[in-house]
Scaffold this active site. Structure first.
Site, PDB file in Angstrom:
ATOM      1  N   GLN A  73      93.380 -85.488  19.466  1.00 52.62           N
ATOM      2  CA  GLN A  73      92.685 -86.245  18.424  1.00 52.62           C
ATOM      3  C   GLN A  73      91.169 -86.258  18.640  1.00 52.62           C
ATOM      4  O   GLN A  73      90.673 -85.989  19.733  1.00 52.62           O
ATOM      5  CB  GLN A  73      93.190 -87.687  18.395  1.00 52.62           C
ATOM      6  CG  GLN A  73      94.565 -87.855  17.789  1.00 52.62           C
ATOM      7  CD  GLN A  73      94.895 -89.328  17.614  1.00 52.62           C
ATOM      8  OE1 GLN A  73      95.698 -89.869  18.350  1.00 52.62           O
ATOM      9  NE2 GLN A  73      94.278 -89.964  16.657  1.00 52.62           N
ATOM     10  N   HIS A  74      90.462 -86.567  17.569  1.00 51.19           N
ATOM     11  CA  HIS A  74      89.043 -86.950  17.568  1.00 51.19           C
ATOM     12  C   HIS A  74      88.032 -85.814  17.734  1.00 51.19           C
ATOM     13  O   HIS A  74      86.863 -85.994  17.425  1.00 51.19           O
ATOM     14  CB  HIS A  74      88.730 -87.985  18.660  1.00 51.19           C
ATOM     15  CG  HIS A  74      89.598 -89.189  18.676  1.00 51.19           C
ATOM     16  ND1 HIS A  74      89.744 -90.015  17.589  1.00 51.19           N
ATOM     17  CD2 HIS A  74      90.373 -89.710  19.659  1.00 51.19           C
ATOM     18  CE1 HIS A  74      90.573 -90.994  17.912  1.00 51.19           C
ATOM     19  NE2 HIS A  74      90.964 -90.827  19.154  1.00 51.19           N
TER      20      HIS A  74
ATOM     21  N   ASP B 152      97.982 -85.573  18.305  1.00 54.22           N
ATOM     22  CA  ASP B 152      98.963 -85.524  19.387  1.00 54.22           C
ATOM     23  C   ASP B 152      99.833 -86.771  19.477  1.00 54.22           C
ATOM     24  O   ASP B 152     101.059 -86.680  19.654  1.00 54.22           O
ATOM     25  CB  ASP B 152      98.294 -85.226  20.725  1.00 54.22           C
ATOM     26  CG  ASP B 152      97.104 -86.127  21.037  1.00 54.22           C
ATOM     27  OD1 ASP B 152      96.832 -87.088  20.283  1.00 54.22           O
ATOM     28  OD2 ASP B 152      96.426 -85.856  22.047  1.00 54.22           O
TER      29      ASP B 152
END
Length: 465
Positions: free
Chosen positions: A72-73, A223
């Site tokens: 992520q991110h 994820d």
């Protein structure tokens, strides 16, 4: 006799790419592959494609659909020609910490952010990395015309389509899970007044497109969302994942908005919501303690199991790498209650295990304050295999603990999403599950005492109530 179609799932994580090929009707794993990533906080996205190519070599024959789960991110920036502008900044790149503080203040405070996008951004969020880039690399920022997440980039490479899903989009800081819409005004505020093109947000079972060879590609997701899909989370289930960092998450039907910033109000990969709390200090607490005590993880287990619950009064606040929450970014670890009588290797080992799990129990409390019902804990990740962790977890959490068989849950969740897109059904396919190990709830009084002691010392040292 008919043969069930095969589907593949990809886990493009911080450390590596894993690929699993599964029977689409049962979820049984047929074959797997893996390729490593460099150990860094920024990387050329081409590394992910090369790793996927290596990990999937020879695996995709007969595969009808594929899904991508990604870390992520992360921030991937493209120019007008589709070229990568700069190496992708990963979630664990903390140079945007000041940018996070600035953005929270500029929008009007944590409660405004929580209402707007369900989360209060910290350095891991994409929106803070974009602010850092706009301030520190303005010439590069001017070239950016598209912004993607890691899984979006891999899906784009597979299909040529610029798409994402609401689960992964909910970790950017400029997408509202509650309204299922981007907040381009927030993006523009972060990125010097401009809002580059963003991926189209697909529905949970919607396909992104097809590869050149005709394989169907699902929407993909982040994820944690993929892991939740693999585990088939329902009401009352809370996952405690003990990897390099630790995460605690569950699913619910209403969008959370925690102004303290402890709980991130993510969306999941099925149309629901996925409140999540994260700690930077999980499995590494055990490895660091084992090293300090001159042993390995098996030795740490033996020492911790030889001590009594409560570690003779020792309490470890294991903030060895600071913390992810806004109020503890620079915190240091500390050991409390040390006396000559309790200063043994066994108690020190036990305090490490109890301290790590007590920090995650505090995260569980925050989730329950935000609407999550907890009836059982699903314990996953590398440290879930520790005998000491399995002994202490039911005590600290005060709930039954289920330990699923070790598996690549992110890749399996991505494969299950692929099977869902292929089938086009209203719900994900009901895959068979191995019988997990059940650890009954432990001594609730001992667990409450441990958790209370942890919270009291945290308040004393860090003024966190």
């Amino acid at each position: 006799m008919t043969t069930a179609p095969l589907v593949a799932g990809v886990d493009s994580s911080t450390q590596s790419t894993k690929v699993v090929v599964c029977d689409a009707s049962t979820g049984a794993v047929v074959r797997t592959g893996r390729a490593a990533h460099p150990d860094t906080t920024e990387v050329d996205p081409q590394v992910w494609w090369d790793a996927f190519t290596e990990a999937s070599a020879g695996l995709l024959d007969g595969v009808r659909a594929i899904g991508v789960g990604g870390q992520q991110h992360g921030m991937v920036t493209l120019d007008e020609a589709g070229n990568v502008v700069r190496p992708a900044l990963l979630w664990n790149d903390t140079r945007s910490g000041k940018a996070a503080d600035d953005l929270v203040a500029e929008l009007g405070g944590p409660h405004i952010w929580a209402d707007a996008v369900g989360s209060v951004p910290v350095a891991s969020f994409t929106v803070t990395k974009l602010r850092w880039m706009a301030e520190h690399e303005p010439e590069l920022a001017d070239r950016v015309t598209r912004i993607l997440l890691p899984h979006d980039w891999l899906t784009w490479k597979l299909t040529g389509e610029l798409v994402t899903d609401r689960g992964d989009a909910s970790g950017t800081g400029y997408f509202s899970p509650a309204k299922n819409a981007y907040r381009e005004d927030i993006l523009a505020t972060a990125f010097g007044g401009r809002a580059p093109e963003l991926p189209r947000v697909l529905g949970a079972r919607e396909a992104a497109g097809r590869t050149e060879s005709g394989i169907l590609v699902s929407a993909g997701t982040g994820d944690n969302m993929a892991a939740a899909l693999a585990l088939g989370l329902g009401e009352g289930d809370v996952v405690v994942s003990l990897g390099t960092s630790g995460t605690v998450f569950g699913v619910c039907e209403t969008a959370p908005a925690d102004p303290t910033g402890i709980v991130a109000g993510f969306a999941d990969a099925t149309g629901r919501f996925l409140p999540l709390a994260c700690t930077l200090n999980a499995a590494r607490v055990l490895t660091a303690t084992a090293t300090a005590l001159g042993t390995d993880l098996a030795g740490l287990d033996r020492l911790a199991l030889a001590a009594e619950p409560g570690a003779g009064g020792l309490t470890l606040l294991p903030y060895l790498d600071g913390e992810r929450t806004p109020n503890l970014p620079d915190a240091a670890g500390s050991l409390h209650g040390l006396r000559r009588a309790n200063m043994t290797l066994e108690n020190l080992a036990r305090a490490a295990v109890e301290g790590m799990l007590s920090g995650l129990a505090a995260a569980l409390d925050a989730l329950q304050d935000n609407g999550i019902i907890a009836r059982r804990i699903l314990l996953i990740g590398g440290a879930a295999q520790s005998g000491a962790v399995r002994a202490v977890a039911p005590i600290v959490f005060g709930l039954p603990v289920v330990v699923p068989e070790p598996a690549e849950h992110v890749a399996l969740g991505a494969a299950r999403q692929a099977a869902w897109a292929l089938a086009g059904t209203g719900e994900p396919p009901a895959w068979s599950e191995d019988k997990p190990q059940l650890l009954p709830a432990g001594d609730s009084t001992a667990g409450q005492e441990l958790r209370q002691r942890h919270l009291e010392i945290r308040e004393l040292v860090h003024h966190i109530q």
